[in-house]
Design a protein around this motif. Structure first.
Motif, mmCIF file in Angstrom:
data_model
loop_
_atom_site.group_PDB
_atom_site.id
_atom_site.type_symbol
_atom_site.label_atom_id
_atom_site.label_comp_id
_atom_site.label_asym_id
_atom_site.label_seq_id
_atom_site.Cartn_x
_atom_site.Cartn_y
_atom_site.Cartn_z
ATOM 1 N N LEU A 5 -11.431 43.921 -6.626
ATOM 2 C CA LEU A 5 -10.815 43.563 -5.397
ATOM 3 C C LEU A 5 -11.667 43.286 -4.237
ATOM 4 C CD1 LEU A 5 -7.988 46.193 -5.559
ATOM 5 C CD2 LEU A 5 -7.786 43.822 -5.311
ATOM 6 N N ILE A 6 -12.928 44.006 -4.308
ATOM 7 C CA ILE A 6 -14.170 43.893 -3.316
ATOM 8 C C ILE A 6 -14.679 42.478 -3.481
ATOM 9 C CG2 ILE A 6 -16.435 44.534 -2.857
ATOM 10 C CD1 ILE A 6 -15.593 47.572 -3.211
ATOM 11 N N LYS A 7 -14.948 42.122 -4.678
ATOM 12 C CA LYS A 7 -15.396 40.823 -5.055
ATOM 13 C C LYS A 7 -14.607 39.559 -4.490
ATOM 14 C CE LYS A 7 -14.403 39.064 -8.994
ATOM 15 N NZ LYS A 7 -13.416 38.018 -8.895
ATOM 16 N N ASP A 8 -13.127 39.651 -4.371
ATOM 17 C CA ASP A 8 -12.301 38.724 -3.930
ATOM 18 C C ASP A 8 -12.322 38.833 -2.558
ATOM 19 O OD1 ASP A 8 -11.928 37.564 -6.462
ATOM 20 O OD2 ASP A 8 -9.928 38.376 -6.931
ATOM 21 N N PHE A 9 -12.355 39.955 -2.086
ATOM 22 C CA PHE A 9 -12.366 40.027 -0.307
ATOM 23 C C PHE A 9 -13.443 39.438 0.285
ATOM 24 C CE2 PHE A 9 -9.516 43.913 -0.851
ATOM 25 C CZ PHE A 9 -8.180 43.315 -0.519
ATOM 26 N N LYS A 10 -14.648 39.613 -0.585
ATOM 27 C CA LYS A 10 -15.836 38.897 -0.084
ATOM 28 C C LYS A 10 -15.632 37.254 0.093
ATOM 29 C CE LYS A 10 -19.142 42.559 -0.967
ATOM 30 N NZ LYS A 10 -20.540 42.917 -1.530
ATOM 31 N N TYR A 11 -15.042 36.863 -1.194
ATOM 32 C CA TYR A 11 -14.685 35.491 -1.339
ATOM 33 C C TYR A 11 -13.911 34.877 -0.006
ATOM 34 C CZ TYR A 11 -16.074 35.045 -6.282
ATOM 35 O OH TYR A 11 -16.913 35.020 -7.455
ATOM 36 N N ILE A 12 -12.696 35.785 0.085
ATOM 37 C CA ILE A 12 -12.080 35.514 1.213
ATOM 38 C C ILE A 12 -12.638 35.557 2.566
ATOM 39 C CG2 ILE A 12 -10.008 35.975 2.454
ATOM 40 C CD1 ILE A 12 -8.783 37.164 -0.376
ATOM 41 N N ALA A 13 -13.462 36.484 2.814
ATOM 42 C CA ALA A 13 -14.008 36.588 4.107
ATOM 43 C C ALA A 13 -15.104 35.682 4.303
ATOM 44 C CB ALA A 13 -14.942 37.835 4.118
ATOM 45 N N LYS A 14 -15.731 34.939 3.302
ATOM 46 C CA LYS A 14 -16.655 33.835 3.235
ATOM 47 C C LYS A 14 -16.061 32.606 3.357
ATOM 48 C CE LYS A 14 -21.000 32.441 1.060
ATOM 49 N NZ LYS A 14 -21.997 32.470 -0.050
ATOM 50 N N HIS A 15 -15.147 32.330 2.686
ATOM 51 C CA HIS A 15 -14.615 31.109 2.250
ATOM 52 C C HIS A 15 -13.183 30.676 2.947
ATOM 53 C CE1 HIS A 15 -17.925 30.152 -0.385
ATOM 54 N NE2 HIS A 15 -17.586 31.293 -0.854
ATOM 55 N N HIS A 16 -12.309 31.549 3.320
ATOM 56 C CA HIS A 16 -11.151 31.423 3.604
ATOM 57 C C HIS A 16 -10.496 31.916 5.093
ATOM 58 C CE1 HIS A 16 -10.210 29.866 -0.257
ATOM 59 N NE2 HIS A 16 -10.541 31.046 -0.873
ATOM 60 N N LEU A 17 -11.634 32.342 5.753
ATOM 61 C CA LEU A 17 -10.896 32.764 7.404
ATOM 62 C C LEU A 17 -10.184 31.465 7.995
ATOM 63 C CD1 LEU A 17 -14.055 35.146 8.564
ATOM 64 C CD2 LEU A 17 -11.974 35.608 7.356
ATOM 65 N N GLY A 18 -10.841 30.584 7.550
ATOM 66 C CA GLY A 18 -10.090 29.324 8.204
ATOM 67 C C GLY A 18 -8.762 29.036 7.810
ATOM 68 N N PHE A 19 -8.579 29.307 6.544
ATOM 69 C CA PHE A 19 -7.309 29.149 5.843
ATOM 70 C C PHE A 19 -6.422 30.093 6.696
ATOM 71 C CE2 PHE A 19 -4.378 29.987 2.314
ATOM 72 C CZ PHE A 19 -4.222 28.761 2.194
ATOM 73 N N LEU A 20 -6.797 31.422 6.751
ATOM 74 C CA LEU A 20 -6.036 32.334 7.475
ATOM 75 C C LEU A 20 -5.632 32.087 8.819
ATOM 76 C CD1 LEU A 20 -7.790 35.609 6.161
ATOM 77 C CD2 LEU A 20 -5.345 35.048 5.494
ATOM 78 N N PHE A 21 -6.768 31.342 9.612
ATOM 79 C CA PHE A 21 -6.466 30.915 10.890
ATOM 80 C C PHE A 21 -5.096 29.850 10.891
ATOM 81 C CE2 PHE A 21 -6.959 27.705 14.229
ATOM 82 C CZ PHE A 21 -7.149 28.348 15.264
ATOM 83 N N VAL A 22 -5.249 28.985 9.935
ATOM 84 C CA VAL A 22 -4.300 28.015 9.830
ATOM 85 C C VAL A 22 -2.824 28.651 9.507
ATOM 86 C CG1 VAL A 22 -3.346 26.008 8.591
ATOM 87 C CG2 VAL A 22 -5.649 26.022 9.161
#
Length: 207
Positions: A5-22
């Motif tokens: 889970l920590i691994k995937d949260f790091k992926y999300i934090a690094k690559h998908h913050l813009g995705f969350l913003f949209v």
């Protein structure tokens, strides 16, 4: 499991913050425009697909090589992605329906109906896409992912039209569905079946 889970949260934090913003922007459009809940549905649907997108980075970083040497069973690797779906979707559904309830003054029945439909939409796409990705990988299944997402968008449109019928279509208000709970139950059933299928397919996958 915690490490996955920590691994995937790091992926999300690094690559998908813009995705969350949209996704958040779509939700704001649904709340403040006083229009249909199409963007509200689409918002949670986007969030629920984040675990699918993390699989792309698993392949890019050659995660399968680490799997061969670390003491993690394959069924836990599969289960982690589905847990991430719920971690992403459930809080989003709770927050968005709470905002609808208090900001738009929806009654409890309408709020519950909206939550059930959002749960259905948020679980449907991962339930279809994840088994395919566990069997073929994200890159090989990319075309299928696009097709599924297109079907998902069409389904959201159809559900939204069902939620906005007759006079409510003119007034742009959400109409609670009497069978919304059945949609939620169906979503939980198909995600359970999806987990079982994903585990079976992933165990047979060759690298």
């Amino acid at each position: 499991m915690k490490g996955l889970l920590i691994k995937d949260f790091k992926y999300i934090a690094k690559h998908h913050l813009g995705f969350l913003f949209v996704s958040a922007l779509f939700f704001c459009m649904s709340v403040f425009s006083d229009a249909s809940v199409f963007f509200c549905y689409y918002s949670v649907a986007m969030i629920s697909l984040m675990p699918v997108f993390t699989m792309a980075y698993d392949e890019a970083y050659k995660w399968s090589k680490y799997e061969a040497v670390i003491p993690v069973k394959k069924h836990l690797i599969v289960l982690e992605k589905y847990i991430l779906v719920f971690i992403a979707s459930i809080p989003a559904i709770f927050i968005e329906t709470a905002i609808f309830h208090f900001y738009k003054k929806t009654d409890p029945q309408t709020t519950a109906s909206l939550a059930c439909m959002m749960l259905f939409i948020s679980l449907l796409s991962p339930a279809v896409v994840l088994p395919l990705n566990f069997r073929f990988g994200y890159l090989k299944g990319k075309l299928i992912n696009i097709i599924v997402i297109a079907v998902m968008a069409a389904s959201i449109t159809a559900i939204n039209m069902k939620n906005s019928i007759a006079q409510t279509a003119i007034e742009k208000r959400f109409t609670p569905l009497p069978d919304a709970q059945l949609f939620a139950v169906f979503a939980l059933i198909i995600i359970s079946v999806s987990i079982f299928i994903s585990v079976m397919l992933y165990k047979k996958r060759e690298y």
